[in-house]
Design a protein around this motif. Sequence first.
Motif, PDB file in Angstrom:
ATOM      1  N   GLY A 150       0.795  -1.220   0.000  1.00 41.23           N
ATOM      2  CA  GLY A 150       0.000   0.000   0.000  1.00 41.23           C
ATOM      3  C   GLY A 150       0.829   1.272   0.000  1.00 41.23           C
ATOM      4  O   GLY A 150       2.049   1.261  -0.109  1.00 41.23           O
ATOM      5  N   VAL A 151       0.130   2.389   0.152  1.00 36.63           N
ATOM      6  CA  VAL A 151       0.720   3.726   0.072  1.00 36.63           C
ATOM      7  C   VAL A 151       1.443   4.079   1.369  1.00 36.63           C
ATOM      8  O   VAL A 151       0.939   3.822   2.455  1.00 36.63           O
TER       9      VAL A 151
ATOM     10  N   GLY B 247       3.793   0.019  -1.794  1.00 36.04           N
ATOM     11  CA  GLY B 247       4.215  -1.364  -1.621  1.00 36.04           C
ATOM     12  C   GLY B 247       3.388  -2.269  -2.514  1.00 36.04           C
ATOM     13  O   GLY B 247       2.182  -2.413  -2.315  1.00 36.04           O
ATOM     14  N   LEU B 248       4.038  -2.852  -3.510  1.00 32.15           N
ATOM     15  CA  LEU B 248       3.360  -3.764  -4.430  1.00 32.15           C
ATOM     16  C   LEU B 248       3.048  -5.091  -3.761  1.00 32.15           C
ATOM     17  O   LEU B 248       2.053  -5.750  -4.090  1.00 32.15           O
TER      18      LEU B 248
ATOM     19  N   VAL C 115       7.845   0.495  -4.781  1.00 30.95           N
ATOM     20  CA  VAL C 115       8.411   1.561  -5.600  1.00 30.95           C
ATOM     21  C   VAL C 115       8.423   2.822  -4.738  1.00 30.95           C
ATOM     22  O   VAL C 115       7.533   3.024  -3.907  1.00 30.95           O
ATOM     23  N   LEU C 116       9.447   3.656  -4.931  1.00 34.41           N
ATOM     24  CA  LEU C 116       9.666   4.777  -4.023  1.00 34.41           C
ATOM     25  C   LEU C 116      10.152   5.994  -4.795  1.00 34.41           C
ATOM     26  O   LEU C 116      11.056   5.895  -5.626  1.00 34.41           O
ATOM     27  N   ALA C 117       9.544   7.142  -4.526  1.00 29.77           N
ATOM     28  CA  ALA C 117      10.036   8.433  -5.028  1.00 29.77           C
ATOM     29  C   ALA C 117      10.597   9.185  -3.829  1.00 29.77           C
ATOM     30  O   ALA C 117       9.970   9.229  -2.765  1.00 29.77           O
TER      31      ALA C 117
ATOM     32  N   PHE D 168      -2.365   2.570   5.191  1.00 32.84           N
ATOM     33  CA  PHE D 168      -3.375   1.522   5.362  1.00 32.84           C
ATOM     34  C   PHE D 168      -2.867   0.412   6.248  1.00 32.84           C
ATOM     35  O   PHE D 168      -3.246  -0.737   6.107  1.00 32.84           O
ATOM     36  N   GLY D 169      -2.012   0.747   7.239  1.00 31.57           N
ATOM     37  CA  GLY D 169      -1.511  -0.248   8.183  1.00 31.57           C
ATOM     38  C   GLY D 169      -2.644  -0.840   9.005  1.00 31.57           C
ATOM     39  O   GLY D 169      -3.682  -0.216   9.217  1.00 31.57           O
TER      40      GLY D 169
END
Length: 191
Positions: free
Chosen positions: A28-29, A62-63, A69-71, A189-190
């Motif tokens: 998730g985000v 988080g896929l 993937v991270l910016a 979204f933990g």
Amino acid sequence: MKHLLSTVVISSALLVGAPSTAAQSTKGVFGGIQYVGSSVDVKSAAEDLQFGGGFGVHAGFGLSDTWSVLANFDRSVLPGVKNTSDVTLSQYDALLRMNLLPGASSPFRVFLAAGATARTANAGRDFEDIAPTGGAGAQLFVTSKIAVNGTALWTFGKLTRASQLRNGQEGQFESTGTRVQAGVSLYLFGK
């Protein structure tokens, strides 16, 4: 060197001193902030850009529990050499992160990161092209949504001559950028 020591102490305190909770998914985000220490070693130039500190932000997705993937964006102020002004170094990363150990059942994760970085120094003087970046780090969930993390990154590529590199040569120089980050991430979204 003082900034490097500060960064290592902060990272260690965050990772070792934080209380642990149950395992947490990295899906998730997520987003967060970090303290960053940076330096640039420039081959064939008269002076390197010395270690300095700053701050940054990151956001990612988080896929799975293994891949994210991270910016990332961070800005550091590196001390000027021989009575020159300080250098403001900005770095923009697009990274892929792979969690290695010990797995999704643990609140503690060790990860590798790799991708590309665009860099600028002072008044918009750009580093030539986008440079490859790689590194490693660790993350510890202190609650179901909050994790502290520490990362070391290395960026390799060409540096277009900045005004603070005074050796009388125009052109490009091979460079290695080193960063140490200590920060916190919020997983929206933990559980």
